[in-house]
Design a protein around this motif. Structure first.
Motif, short mmCIF file in Angstrom:
data_model
loop_
_atom_site.label_atom_id
_atom_site.label_comp_id
_atom_site.label_asym_id
_atom_site.label_seq_id
_atom_site.Cartn_x
_atom_site.Cartn_y
_atom_site.Cartn_z
N THR A 73 2.94 17.95 -47.16
CA THR A 73 2.08 18.71 -46.25
C THR A 73 1.07 19.50 -47.07
O THR A 73 1.42 20.12 -48.07
N THR A 74 -0.18 19.42 -46.66
CA THR A 74 -1.24 20.12 -47.37
C THR A 74 -2.12 20.86 -46.37
O THR A 74 -2.28 20.42 -45.24
N GLU A 75 -2.64 22.00 -46.80
CA GLU A 75 -3.51 22.76 -45.90
C GLU A 75 -4.93 22.25 -46.02
O GLU A 75 -5.50 22.20 -47.12
N PHE A 76 -5.50 21.82 -44.91
CA PHE A 76 -6.83 21.23 -44.89
C PHE A 76 -7.61 21.79 -43.71
O PHE A 76 -7.21 21.65 -42.57
N ARG A 77 -8.70 22.48 -44.02
CA ARG A 77 -9.56 23.07 -42.99
C ARG A 77 -8.77 23.93 -41.99
O ARG A 77 -8.94 23.82 -40.76
N GLY A 78 -7.87 24.74 -42.55
CA GLY A 78 -7.12 25.66 -41.72
C GLY A 78 -5.97 25.05 -40.96
O GLY A 78 -5.29 25.73 -40.18
N LYS A 79 -5.70 23.76 -41.17
CA LYS A 79 -4.59 23.10 -40.48
C LYS A 79 -3.62 22.55 -41.51
O LYS A 79 -4.00 22.24 -42.64
N GLU A 80 -2.36 22.43 -41.12
CA GLU A 80 -1.38 21.80 -42.00
C GLU A 80 -1.30 20.32 -41.64
O GLU A 80 -0.95 19.96 -40.52
#
Length: 494
Positions: free
Chosen positions: A322-329
């Motif tokens: 899981t990675t944080e991308f544009r404020g979403k997980e």
């Protein structure tokens, strides 16, 4: 003869690739990383670009009347594009040569005077320029003229970039090898024999990092978790916005080092192993956190009870992250490791959005084939030595380790598999991959993509401290003999 040595602190290094320029000033005991890294592109306001009735994208020629000062470079160009001004963009080195010397001058001028803060009237710096191999004599002379007459440099030398990349990894008597340089849209293959590039054997493949990004973005479309996170049912993205987001996610995953290069057998196993494709189901069940945490704790689980260990192995097999991308997980699965597949099988790119067709199409072939064919064009007595120095570099390798090993495992058709009863001495029997050594402390853990700049720094240190002066052109040399002096007084143009 030049007969001058320069202080290390004044030496300028400029590495020019198809799509970027890296630069720095000063040589130190610990060779430093580049301080400047700019895209090798310039912009021209459309009103100027269409003066001669020419209009077109970055591949078209700029009007001959355009001057160096007409071009937008670096942050100026970035701002103009960000504000959607009408700009024609050109990449003067993208085709593997210098397509426009005015554009090239605009870029180098920006690097020297704007970014490095040097002044033309007080220029005490010599410049070591590494640039693509195989430039014509006329092009080399023209570049030499620009640096002395336009930039007023104190000394100048040209180094062929594949040699710079190779110098960063060779040790001892290793003077032969093959440099595989994966750029944004093209991959260049340069065999090197006894310390010199074999120009007749050089080749290129019209495939690169951008194609791998587009391929991974396409694979993410099959990941229901990714799709539902980026484009929820209650507020779906337009197709154009979705494609942009998927490409950005692919770049994010690559830049964060979440991808490994798969060996040939591994890639096949992973394709058969797609048992759990519905990551969304796991996410909805709230289990993905547990999957990932268990994945991170595999060492702690080594001594766990057999049942728990079996469960941990099962979760680890899913290879979720899981990675944080544009404020979403965003949770991605093992499809991310297929990132490099198009390099080894370009047919996978057929019909994929975001992939641009590039010329020449007849050169589009698997990378392992291109490397094997290039080495087959070298002298038969050299081939075994060349295979002992396989070096994969380029921006893609900054965040993916093991690409050299992945390539070496795919070149078996060109390697002798069994001992030849005829005792064939010249037939290659093995492949050895090279990498930037750890003793270059600043470059440790940075991948192999900065090898060109490192090698250029090494050669500059040797050349500009050489009081014999045969490896660079001084102002006096240029004044006496003119631009053609560069042909006999550069590290790789002898």
């Amino acid at each position: 003869m030049s007969g001058t040595t320069f202080r290390d602190s004044t030496v300028v290094i400029i590495e020019t690739s198809r799509t970027s320029i890296r630069a720095g000033i000063g040589l130190h005991d610990l060779l430093r990383l580049p301080t400047i890294d700019v895209p090798a592109r310039v912009g021209l306001r459309r009103s100027i670009a269409t003066q001669n009735g020419e209009d077109g994208p970055s591949t078209s020629k700029a009007p001959v009347s355009a001057k160096v000062t007409d071009y937008l470079v670096g942050s100026q160009l970035d701002e103009a594009l960000a504000t959607e001004q009408d700009i024609a963009v050109y990449w003067p080195f993208a085709q593997g040569d210098v397509s426009d010397f005015t554009q090239a001058e605009a870029l180098w001028k920006y690097v020297l005077f704007n970014q490095l803060g040097l002044r033309r009237v007080q220029m005490e710096s010599p410049v070591m320029l590494s640039i693509m191999a195989g430039l014509s004599r006329d092009a080399s002379e023209r570049i030499c003229q620009i640096f002395f007459e336009r930039f007023n440099v104190a000394g100048f030398a040209i180094l062929e970039r594949p040699m710079a990349q190779f110098y960063s990894v060779i040790s001892g008597l290793q003077l032969s090898g093959v440099v595989v340089d994966i750029d944004l849209d093209y991959t260049d293959v340069t065999p090197i024999a006894d310390g010199f590039p074999v120009h007749l054997a050089r080749t290129s493949v019209p495939i690169g990092l951008n194609d791998c990004l587009a391929y991974l973005a396409h694979l993410f479309r099959s990941n229901t978790s990714v799709m539902s996170t980026l484009s929820p049912v209650d507020s779906p993205l337009s197709e154009e916005a979705l494609q942009e987001a998927l490409l950005a996610l692919a770049r994010h995953v690559w830049e964060n080092g979440l991808i490994k290069a798969l060996a040939e057998g591994e890639a096949a196993r992973d394709l058969e192993d797609e048992g759990v494709t519905d990551i969304a189901a796991i996410v909805v069940a709230g289990k993905e956190r547990a999957v990932i945490e268990n994945n991170m704790k595999k060492r702690q689980n080594a001594k766990a009870q057999p049942a728990e260990a079996a469960r941990a192995r099962e979760m680890e097999a899913l290879d979720l992250v899981t990675t944080e991308f544009r404020g979403k997980e965003v949770t991605v699965g093992k499809e991310r490791h297929r990132f490099c597949e198009p390099l080894f099988d370009p047919t996978l790119l057929d019909g994929i959005p975001g992939v641009t067709e590039k010329e020449p199409k007849d050169l589009l072939r698997p990378l392992q084939t291109a490397v094997g064919e290039a080495i087959m064009k070298t002298d038969i007595d050299q081939r075994a030595y060349i295979w002992q120095g396989l070096f994969v570099t380029g921006a893609i390798t900054n965040h993916i380790k093991g690409l050299g090993a992945a390539l070496s495992g795919r070149v078996s058709p060109y390697i002798l598999s069994n001992a030849d009863p005829m005792n064939n001495e010249v037939q290659p029997r093995s492949v050895k991959t090279l990498r930037v050594p750890d003793y270059f402390a600043e470059y440790r853990d940075k991948g192999d993509g900065l090898a060109g700049f490192l090698g250029t720094s090494i050669v500059a240190k040797l050349s500009f401290n050489d009081s014999g002066g045969k490896n660079y052109v001084s102002k006096a040399d240029y004044a006496n003999k003119g631009p053609r002096v560069i042909l006999g007084m550069s590290p790789s143009l002898l």
